[in-house]
Design an enzyme around this catalytic site. Sequence first.
Site, PDB file in Angstrom:
ATOM      1  CD  GLU A 156      22.995  -0.514  22.383  1.00 13.25           C
ATOM      2  OE1 GLU A 156      21.826  -0.249  21.797  1.00 13.25           O
ATOM      3  OE2 GLU A 156      24.139  -0.122  22.228  1.00 13.25           O
ATOM      4  CD  GLU A 273      29.165  -2.531  19.766  1.00 12.89           C
ATOM      5  OE1 GLU A 273      29.022  -1.481  19.703  1.00 12.89           O
ATOM      6  OE2 GLU A 273      28.270  -3.536  19.809  1.00 12.89           O
TER       7      GLU A 273
HETATM    8  C1  XIL Z   1      27.107   1.962  15.068  1.00 10.50           C
HETATM    9  C2  XIL Z   1      27.833   2.225  13.616  1.00 10.50           C
HETATM   10  O1  XIL Z   1      29.306   2.207  13.970  1.00 10.50           O
HETATM   11  C3  XIL Z   1      27.536   3.377  12.982  1.00 10.50           C
HETATM   12  O2  XIL Z   1      28.114   3.398  11.613  1.00 10.50           O
HETATM   13  C4  XIL Z   1      25.827   3.376  12.821  1.00 10.50           C
HETATM   14  O3  XIL Z   1      25.537   4.651  12.308  1.00 10.50           O
HETATM   15  C5  XIL Z   1      25.163   3.287  13.976  1.00 10.50           C
HETATM   16  O4  XIL Z   1      25.823   2.235  14.744  1.00 10.50           O
HETATM   17  N1  XIL Z   1      26.451  -0.027  19.670  1.00 10.50           N
HETATM   18  C6  XIL Z   1      26.287  -0.687  18.714  1.00 10.50           C
HETATM   19  C7  XIL Z   1      26.692  -0.693  17.344  1.00 10.50           C
HETATM   20  O5  XIL Z   1      25.871  -2.058  19.139  1.00 10.50           O
HETATM   21  O6  XIL Z   1      25.833  -1.634  16.615  1.00 10.50           O
HETATM   22  C8  XIL Z   1      26.847   0.641  16.938  1.00 10.50           C
HETATM   23  O7  XIL Z   1      27.543   0.964  15.661  1.00 10.50           O
HETATM   24  C9  XIL Z   1      27.550   1.584  17.817  1.00 10.50           C
HETATM   25  C10 XIL Z   1      26.904   1.322  19.321  1.00 10.50           C
END
Ligand code: XIL
Length: 365
Positions: A156, A273
């Site tokens: 990101e 994701e």
């Molecule tokens: C999220 C997790 O799922 C949560 O449990 C945590 O509180 C915050 O992070 N994009 C990403 C991930 O790259 O690392 C994130 O994961 C979700 C959004």
Amino acid sequence: MRLDRRHLVRSCLTLPLLMGRSAKAEDNESLRVRASRHARIYGVAVTTEQLLSDVEYRKVIVREAGILVAEGETKRNVLQPQRNLFNFSGTDAILKFAQRNAQLMRGHTLVWHRANPKWLTEEIITTRDEKLLTSYINAVVGRYRGQFNSWDVVNEAIEPEDGLSSGLREQSIWFQAFGETYIETAFHCARAADPKAQLFYNEANLEGDVAWSERRRRATIKLLERLISKGVPIDALGIQGHLKAYRVKYSDDVFSRFLDDVASLGLRILITEFDVADAGGPEDYVQRDADVASLTRRFLDVAFSKPSVIGCLSWGISDKYSWLSRDDRYKWPDGQPSRGLPFDQEFKQKPMWDAMVSAYDKTAL
Ligand code: XIL
């Protein structure tokens, strides 16, 4: 192990044996086996706590996932809570679990503007010491050298709304300390620490058919072009794929064009994701499940029509534990669980699972 075709084809031949099943296609055959049969991969973001405490969860993860990633335990606030204290226990446990079950492992994430320990945030801004970046990558990637299939090296780094002409995220300790060069430094360092691991740039909100998402796509392509022209060792783009069924418009054409643009740079692509937020949808959950499944099918059909897309990981597997039910941006205001993953809270397959299966089966490489 690398995520190359030969490896995937090999695991396609051995996995059904490892799992004590015949290679014959069955209606209920797992995503893991199906993906692998078609020379792709399916995986899941997991947590040690759930693996240890929930037998049903563990069974589904073993059966369905060909690759694992830690949902939070490989982030820096967990791995290096203090300057002189590393805590690898969570990542080690997941890696061991993956190895026992012949699953690949990926790392998420080395460099991010979030999930950093407080000491680091304070120190990096005052010292601007590049070792705070490089020695961490050396330590972590070096520890798992030869054992991790891939790493999200930088996560990101794009945020056009911050106002920079490059579209890079200005509100990041890394950008503020080093400017854009932190990105290439991180990739060079990761490559040196494990020459065999596939190195990913991972980014969010790249699939929406809306102006702000288009700005993110443009900035991402430009960043990738700059990295490649400088000879930065990057292998692939991770597209997070957190879809919002009722909040952000999606269109096949826009997504398809973007995938082509990335592939034309010579990069591979992984959906890293995947999940579908259902907040804001109709009250009837059966209808929502159908909508989530149909969006899943459209999205993955486009993705898997491209040879550059090597597979998909979902961000969890069961609605029982989805981050979508916890995050303020995606959760239902009345507290009902989000239904954005392939299995429901009782670990029953949902229409989303069928949609994923059909997408993997349809577009065999
Ligand atoms: C999220 C997790 O799922 C949560 O449990 C945590 O509180 C915050 O992070 N994009 C990403 C991930 O790259 O690392 C994130 O994961 C979700 C959004």
